[in-house]
Design a protein around this motif. Structure first.
Motif, PDB file in Angstrom:
ATOM      1  N   LEU A  71     -31.991 -21.920  16.290  1.00 24.01           N
ATOM      2  CA  LEU A  71     -32.956 -22.632  15.464  1.00 24.01           C
ATOM      3  C   LEU A  71     -32.389 -23.032  14.109  1.00 24.01           C
ATOM      4  O   LEU A  71     -32.701 -24.097  13.587  1.00 24.01           O
ATOM      5  CB  LEU A  71     -34.197 -21.751  15.265  1.00 24.01           C
ATOM      6  N   TRP A  72     -31.535 -22.188  13.539  1.00 26.03           N
ATOM      7  CA  TRP A  72     -31.031 -22.454  12.188  1.00 26.03           C
ATOM      8  C   TRP A  72     -29.631 -23.055  12.208  1.00 26.03           C
ATOM      9  O   TRP A  72     -29.084 -23.374  11.152  1.00 26.03           O
ATOM     10  CB  TRP A  72     -31.022 -21.172  11.366  1.00 26.03           C
ATOM     11  N   ASP A  73     -29.057 -23.205  13.389  1.00 29.51           N
ATOM     12  CA  ASP A  73     -27.696 -23.722  13.496  1.00 29.51           C
ATOM     13  C   ASP A  73     -27.655 -25.209  13.170  1.00 29.51           C
ATOM     14  O   ASP A  73     -28.575 -25.965  13.499  1.00 29.51           O
ATOM     15  CB  ASP A  73     -27.173 -23.485  14.922  1.00 29.51           C
ATOM     16  N   PHE A  74     -26.552 -25.661  12.545  1.00 30.04           N
ATOM     17  CA  PHE A  74     -26.453 -27.067  12.154  1.00 30.04           C
ATOM     18  C   PHE A  74     -26.349 -28.016  13.344  1.00 30.04           C
ATOM     19  O   PHE A  74     -26.535 -29.208  13.188  1.00 30.04           O
ATOM     20  CB  PHE A  74     -25.268 -27.270  11.208  1.00 30.04           C
ATOM     21  N   GLY A  75     -26.075 -27.506  14.528  1.00 37.18           N
ATOM     22  CA  GLY A  75     -26.100 -28.343  15.718  1.00 37.18           C
ATOM     23  C   GLY A  75     -27.385 -28.199  16.505  1.00 37.18           C
ATOM     24  O   GLY A  75     -27.525 -28.770  17.583  1.00 37.18           O
ATOM     25  N   GLY A  76     -28.331 -27.435  15.952  1.00 34.71           N
ATOM     26  CA  GLY A  76     -29.570 -27.143  16.666  1.00 34.71           C
ATOM     27  C   GLY A  76     -30.631 -28.214  16.493  1.00 34.71           C
ATOM     28  O   GLY A  76     -30.395 -29.266  15.894  1.00 34.71           O
ATOM     29  N   PRO A  77     -31.839 -27.960  16.986  1.00 41.70           N
ATOM     30  CA  PRO A  77     -32.884 -28.986  17.046  1.00 41.70           C
ATOM     31  C   PRO A  77     -33.493 -29.382  15.703  1.00 41.70           C
ATOM     32  O   PRO A  77     -34.321 -30.293  15.658  1.00 41.70           O
ATOM     33  CB  PRO A  77     -33.941 -28.356  17.957  1.00 41.70           C
ATOM     34  N   LEU A  78     -33.100 -28.695  14.625  1.00 41.85           N
ATOM     35  CA  LEU A  78     -33.557 -29.104  13.293  1.00 41.85           C
ATOM     36  C   LEU A  78     -32.505 -29.895  12.533  1.00 41.85           C
ATOM     37  O   LEU A  78     -32.828 -30.521  11.518  1.00 41.85           O
ATOM     38  CB  LEU A  78     -33.938 -27.870  12.452  1.00 41.85           C
TER      39      LEU A  78
END
Length: 249
Positions: A152-159
Motif C-alpha cells: 500500500l505504501w510502496d512507490f510502485g503500489g496502487p497509490l
C-alpha cells in the motif's frame, strides 16, 4: 444498474468539485467513485473535505471515497507534501480511514460487461502478482481493501504508480481486467502535448476537453481521469460517466 460517475483527483479545488457534484445531489440512481487526492496544492482543501463529508453522510447519491497518495501521510504513510493539513482536517481523514469510509479500491462493471478496477494510481504487473494474480476486478479490489502492507505504501503500489511505466508493465502481459485511475497522466493538458513513449502513445486516445485518456492493451484498457487541476483548477474538465453500470465492490 446505475449511473456510475468517476471523479478524478481534486487537489484542494473545492469549487471544481462542487460544480460536478451539485447536479447529482439527491439522485438515488447515481453512484460516485472519487479516486483520491482530495487535498493539497489547490486553494481549499478544508472545503473539499467538508463537501465530501456531507456526501458520505448522505444517502443519495452513494459516495465511494478512495485513498490517494496525498491522503496517505495522515493514515499511515510517510509525510512528503511541504504544506501539511491543519490538525482538524488531518483528523477527518484519520476518522474516515478508521471507520472504512476511505477505501483503497472499487470495482465497476460497465453496461457492455467490461470490468474495471478503480484505484488512485493503478495496479502494475508487479503489484498484481504480489496480490496473487487475481483474475477479476472485484477480487483485486477486495484484496486491496484488506490494506496489504507494505504494498500500500510502496512507490510502485496502487497509490503511487506513474501512468507511463504502469502501462508499460502490462505490454507483455495479458491484463485480466481493465483499470481506471487518477494520480498521473500521459499527456500535458495545458499545451496539449503527449508525455509518454511512442509505444504507449500509439495505443492511446485523448479527450482534451474532458481531460481523460484511454490506453488499450491486451485484455483491456486503462482510463486515466486525473484532470490535473493544479493550484487554481482546470478551465474545462468532466468526470467519467458510465451509464447502466454496476458497482461490484
Amino acid at each position: 444498474m446505475a449511473t456510475v460517475v468517476i471523479i478524478g483527483d481534486v487537489g484542494g479545488c473545492a469549487g471544481e468539485l462542487a460544480r460536478v457534484v451539485g447536479p447529482l445531489s439527491g439522485d438515488p440512481g447515481v453512484v460516485v467513485v472519487q479516486v483520491g487526492d482530495l487535498v493539497d496544492r489547490g486553494p481549499d482543501s478544508p472545503g473539499v473535505l467538508r463537501l465530501v463529508g456531507e456526501r458520505l453522510a448522505g444517502s443519495a447519491p452513494r459516495w465511494v471515497q478512495l485513498l490517494g497518495n496525498h491522503e496517505a501521510p495522515y493514515v499511515g504513510g510517510e509525510p512528503f507534501w511541504p504544506e501539511p493539513l491543519a490538525d482538524a482536517d488531518a483528523a477527518v481523514l484519520r476518522r474516515w480511514w478508521l471507520t472504512e469510509r476511505l477505501r483503497v479500491a472499487a470495482a465497476v462493471r460497465a453496461a457492455d460487461g467490461e470490468e474495471f478496477l478503480v484505484t488512485h494510481a493503478g495496479l502494475t504487473v508487479a503489484a498484481w502478482r504480489e496480490l496473487g494474480e487475481p483474475v477479476s476486478a472485484a477480487t483485486a479490489a477486495a484484496l486491496l481493501n484488506t490494506r496489504p502492507e507494505p504494498l500500500l505504501w510502496d512507490f510502485g503500489g496502487p497509490l503511487w504508480a506513474e501512468a507511463s511505466p504502469l502501462y508499460g508493465s502490462w505490454l507483455r502481459e495479458w491484463m485480466p481486467f481493465s483499470q481506471i485511475h487518477g494520480h498521473s497522466a500521459i499527456v500535458r493538458y495545458p499545451d496539449r502535448r503527449w508525455a509518454c513513449e511512442e509505444r504507449i502513445r500509439i495505443r492511446s486516445s485523448v479527450d482534451w476537453e474532458a481531460r481523460r485518456t484511454v490506453t488499450r492493451l491486451g485484455g483491456g484498457c486503462f482510463v486515466a481521469v486525473d484532470p490535473k487541476h493544479g493550484r487554481s483548477g482546470a478551465p474545462r474538465w468532466a468526470p467519467l460517466v458510465l451509464e447502466g453500470a454496476e458497482l461490484l465492490l
